[in-house]
Design a protein around this motif. Structure first.
Motif, PDB file in Angstrom:
ATOM      1  N   CYS A  38       5.975  -7.376  -5.700  1.00  0.00           N
ATOM      2  CA  CYS A  38       6.591  -6.168  -5.123  1.00  0.00           C
ATOM      3  C   CYS A  38       5.536  -5.153  -4.708  1.00  0.00           C
ATOM      4  CB  CYS A  38       7.571  -5.540  -6.115  1.00  0.00           C
ATOM      5  SG  CYS A  38       9.080  -6.508  -6.334  1.00  0.00           S
ATOM      6  N   ILE A  39       4.498  -5.019  -5.526  1.00  0.00           N
ATOM      7  CA  ILE A  39       3.396  -4.118  -5.170  1.00  0.00           C
ATOM      8  C   ILE A  39       2.727  -4.605  -3.889  1.00  0.00           C
ATOM      9  CG2 ILE A  39       1.069  -3.361  -5.863  1.00  0.00           C
ATOM     10  CD1 ILE A  39       2.187  -3.318  -8.778  1.00  0.00           C
ATOM     11  N   GLN A  40       2.429  -5.909  -3.808  1.00  0.00           N
ATOM     12  CA  GLN A  40       1.787  -6.458  -2.624  1.00  0.00           C
ATOM     13  C   GLN A  40       2.674  -6.293  -1.397  1.00  0.00           C
ATOM     14  OE1 GLN A  40       0.310 -10.469  -2.984  1.00  0.00           O
ATOM     15  NE2 GLN A  40      -0.180 -10.610  -0.816  1.00  0.00           N
ATOM     16  N   LEU A  41       3.958  -6.629  -1.523  1.00  0.00           N
ATOM     17  CA  LEU A  41       4.866  -6.510  -0.387  1.00  0.00           C
ATOM     18  C   LEU A  41       5.025  -5.054   0.058  1.00  0.00           C
ATOM     19  CD1 LEU A  41       7.565  -9.072  -1.542  1.00  0.00           C
ATOM     20  CD2 LEU A  41       6.014  -9.337   0.405  1.00  0.00           C
ATOM     21  N   GLY A  42       5.125  -4.150  -0.916  1.00  0.00           N
ATOM     22  CA  GLY A  42       5.260  -2.732  -0.592  1.00  0.00           C
ATOM     23  C   GLY A  42       4.031  -2.189   0.112  1.00  0.00           C
ATOM     24  N   LEU A  43       2.869  -2.544  -0.388  1.00  0.00           N
ATOM     25  CA  LEU A  43       1.626  -2.101   0.257  1.00  0.00           C
ATOM     26  C   LEU A  43       1.478  -2.706   1.654  1.00  0.00           C
ATOM     27  CD1 LEU A  43      -0.885  -2.211  -2.740  1.00  0.00           C
ATOM     28  CD2 LEU A  43       0.023  -0.173  -1.589  1.00  0.00           C
ATOM     29  N   LEU A  44       1.820  -3.987   1.791  1.00  0.00           N
ATOM     30  CA  LEU A  44       1.771  -4.631   3.101  1.00  0.00           C
ATOM     31  C   LEU A  44       2.643  -3.868   4.093  1.00  0.00           C
ATOM     32  CD1 LEU A  44       1.136  -6.974   5.093  1.00  0.00           C
ATOM     33  CD2 LEU A  44       3.116  -8.151   4.116  1.00  0.00           C
ATOM     34  N   GLN A  45       3.874  -3.592   3.694  1.00  0.00           N
ATOM     35  CA  GLN A  45       4.793  -2.876   4.573  1.00  0.00           C
ATOM     36  C   GLN A  45       4.250  -1.488   4.922  1.00  0.00           C
ATOM     37  OE1 GLN A  45       7.376  -4.216   5.984  1.00  0.00           O
ATOM     38  NE2 GLN A  45       8.064  -2.383   7.029  1.00  0.00           N
ATOM     39  N   MET A  46       3.729  -0.800   3.930  1.00  0.00           N
ATOM     40  CA  MET A  46       3.194   0.547   4.150  1.00  0.00           C
ATOM     41  C   MET A  46       2.001   0.511   5.118  1.00  0.00           C
ATOM     42  SD  MET A  46       1.691   3.209   1.321  1.00  0.00           S
ATOM     43  CE  MET A  46       0.137   2.345   1.122  1.00  0.00           C
ATOM     44  N   PHE A  47       1.064  -0.429   4.906  1.00  0.00           N
ATOM     45  CA  PHE A  47      -0.118  -0.509   5.760  1.00  0.00           C
ATOM     46  C   PHE A  47       0.242  -0.920   7.190  1.00  0.00           C
ATOM     47  CE2 PHE A  47      -2.714  -1.494   1.718  1.00  0.00           C
ATOM     48  CZ  PHE A  47      -2.977  -0.149   1.517  1.00  0.00           C
ATOM     49  N   VAL A  48       1.129  -1.919   7.330  1.00  0.00           N
ATOM     50  CA  VAL A  48       1.541  -2.360   8.662  1.00  0.00           C
ATOM     51  C   VAL A  48       2.267  -1.224   9.385  1.00  0.00           C
ATOM     52  CG1 VAL A  48       3.084  -3.941   9.916  1.00  0.00           C
ATOM     53  CG2 VAL A  48       1.576  -4.828   8.133  1.00  0.00           C
ATOM     54  N   HIS A  49       3.125  -0.524   8.660  1.00  0.00           N
ATOM     55  CA  HIS A  49       3.857   0.607   9.249  1.00  0.00           C
ATOM     56  C   HIS A  49       2.896   1.718   9.688  1.00  0.00           C
ATOM     57  CE1 HIS A  49       7.285   3.161  10.045  1.00  0.00           C
ATOM     58  NE2 HIS A  49       6.746   4.114   9.301  1.00  0.00           N
ATOM     59  N   SER A  50       1.763   1.822   9.011  1.00  0.00           N
ATOM     60  CA  SER A  50       0.758   2.836   9.359  1.00  0.00           C
ATOM     61  C   SER A  50      -0.154   2.392  10.500  1.00  0.00           C
ATOM     62  CB  SER A  50      -0.102   3.170   8.131  1.00  0.00           C
ATOM     63  OG  SER A  50       0.686   3.711   7.115  1.00  0.00           O
ATOM     64  N   GLY A  51       0.040   1.159  10.993  1.00  0.00           N
ATOM     65  CA  GLY A  51      -0.732   0.691  12.131  1.00  0.00           C
ATOM     66  C   GLY A  51      -1.819  -0.316  11.814  1.00  0.00           C
ATOM     67  N   CYS A  52      -1.942  -0.713  10.565  1.00  0.00           N
ATOM     68  CA  CYS A  52      -2.955  -1.701  10.169  1.00  0.00           C
ATOM     69  C   CYS A  52      -2.511  -3.095  10.635  1.00  0.00           C
ATOM     70  CB  CYS A  52      -3.118  -1.670   8.648  1.00  0.00           C
ATOM     71  SG  CYS A  52      -4.505  -2.620   8.020  1.00  0.00           S
ATOM     72  N   ARG A  53      -3.463  -3.909  11.035  1.00  0.00           N
ATOM     73  CA  ARG A  53      -3.140  -5.284  11.425  1.00  0.00           C
ATOM     74  C   ARG A  53      -2.613  -6.043  10.212  1.00  0.00           C
ATOM     75  NH1 ARG A  53      -7.935  -7.836  14.567  1.00  0.00           N
ATOM     76  NH2 ARG A  53      -6.344  -9.421  14.805  1.00  0.00           N
ATOM     77  N   PRO A  54      -1.591  -6.899  10.390  1.00  0.00           N
ATOM     78  CA  PRO A  54      -0.942  -7.576   9.258  1.00  0.00           C
ATOM     79  C   PRO A  54      -1.888  -8.371   8.356  1.00  0.00           C
ATOM     80  CG  PRO A  54       0.405  -7.820  11.207  1.00  0.00           C
ATOM     81  CD  PRO A  54      -0.889  -7.175  11.649  1.00  0.00           C
ATOM     82  N   ILE A  55      -2.838  -9.081   8.910  1.00  0.00           N
ATOM     83  CA  ILE A  55      -3.724  -9.903   8.078  1.00  0.00           C
ATOM     84  C   ILE A  55      -4.641  -9.013   7.231  1.00  0.00           C
ATOM     85  CG2 ILE A  55      -5.599 -11.601   8.109  1.00  0.00           C
ATOM     86  CD1 ILE A  55      -4.134 -12.902  10.513  1.00  0.00           C
ATOM     87  N   ILE A  56      -5.156  -7.951   7.808  1.00  0.00           N
ATOM     88  CA  ILE A  56      -5.989  -7.007   7.049  1.00  0.00           C
ATOM     89  C   ILE A  56      -5.133  -6.292   5.998  1.00  0.00           C
ATOM     90  CG2 ILE A  56      -7.351  -4.882   7.213  1.00  0.00           C
ATOM     91  CD1 ILE A  56      -8.264  -5.928   9.999  1.00  0.00           C
ATOM     92  N   ALA A  57      -3.943  -5.881   6.403  1.00  0.00           N
ATOM     93  CA  ALA A  57      -3.031  -5.198   5.475  1.00  0.00           C
ATOM     94  C   ALA A  57      -2.676  -6.086   4.294  1.00  0.00           C
ATOM     95  CB  ALA A  57      -1.754  -4.771   6.212  1.00  0.00           C
ATOM     96  N   ASN A  58      -2.403  -7.359   4.553  1.00  0.00           N
ATOM     97  CA  ASN A  58      -2.055  -8.284   3.481  1.00  0.00           C
ATOM     98  C   ASN A  58      -3.245  -8.537   2.566  1.00  0.00           C
ATOM     99  OD1 ASN A  58      -0.116 -10.084   2.181  1.00  0.00           O
ATOM    100  ND2 ASN A  58      -1.435 -11.725   2.926  1.00  0.00           N
ATOM    101  N   THR A  59      -4.436  -8.602   3.112  1.00  0.00           N
ATOM    102  CA  THR A  59      -5.642  -8.808   2.302  1.00  0.00           C
ATOM    103  C   THR A  59      -5.857  -7.635   1.342  1.00  0.00           C
ATOM    104  OG1 THR A  59      -6.653 -10.101   4.078  1.00  0.00           O
ATOM    105  CG2 THR A  59      -8.128  -9.215   2.387  1.00  0.00           C
ATOM    106  N   ILE A  60      -5.739  -6.423   1.854  1.00  0.00           N
ATOM    107  CA  ILE A  60      -5.900  -5.237   1.004  1.00  0.00           C
ATOM    108  C   ILE A  60      -4.802  -5.192  -0.053  1.00  0.00           C
ATOM    109  CG2 ILE A  60      -5.865  -2.706   0.963  1.00  0.00           C
ATOM    110  CD1 ILE A  60      -7.067  -2.863   3.856  1.00  0.00           C
ATOM    111  N   ALA A  61      -3.573  -5.467   0.364  1.00  0.00           N
ATOM    112  CA  ALA A  61      -2.443  -5.456  -0.571  1.00  0.00           C
ATOM    113  C   ALA A  61      -2.645  -6.491  -1.680  1.00  0.00           C
ATOM    114  CB  ALA A  61      -1.136  -5.722   0.175  1.00  0.00           C
TER     115      ALA A  61
END
Length: 168
Positions: A38-61
């Protein structure tokens, strides 16, 4: 009223004892993994929504979720396998072994996400990577990272020098 409170207290203690029993290990693993997913999915959604590329966002999450996962795994999932001696060294060794282990599952997770997000929504692709990596993680964590050896009931960490076992 006192009788009712005593019964509730007794049932609560019994539930906690059951949750922390060895039989509930898979349940604790699922709770820890579910929370971190849930933390990873939430962070992914937040980063992607903020304009981060999905692969980078998922890596950080994933990296953030991994730190929370180690903390929960050490304190909750495998709480009964903590070393009482040389705690700082034991935790550091376990942390290093944990991160070496999840490197492989991280690559698997990211590979699945990278391929799946071409045909699926980002969150579903991420969840698929999490589920498949979780199966690998449980096996490796239970058998190698948070293992207990039979030698006098003392724990030997994966990265602990062999000499340390004989000194104790």
């Amino acid at each position: 009223m006192i009788f009712c409170k005593a019964m509730i207290d007794q049932q609560w203690r019994r539930g906690v004892e059951l949750l922390f029993s060895s039989k509930a290990l898979p349940l604790r693993f699922i709770c820890t993994g579910g929370t971190c997913a849930c933390i990873q999915l939430g962070l992914l959604q937040m980063f992607v929504h903020s304009g981060c590329r999905p692969i980078i966002a998922n890596t950080i999450a994933f990296l953030v979720s991994a730190q929370v996962n180690f903390l929960f795994s050490n304190l909750f999932t495998w709480h009964d396998r903590c070393s009482a001696t040389n705690a700082k060294r034991a935790i550091l060794g376990r942390w290093l072994a944990f991160h070496c282990s999840i490197s492989g599952s991280a690559l698997l997770n990211l590979a699945i996400f990278t391929l799946a997000h071409l045909i699926m929504p980002d969150l579903l692709s991420c969840a698929l990577g999490i589920i498949i990596a979780a199966i690998l993680n449980f096996t490796v964590m239970n058998r190698f990272i948070f293992r207990v050896h039979a030698r006098d009931g003392k724990e030997v960490l994966l990265l602990e020098p062999v000499e340390a076992v004989w000194e104790e």
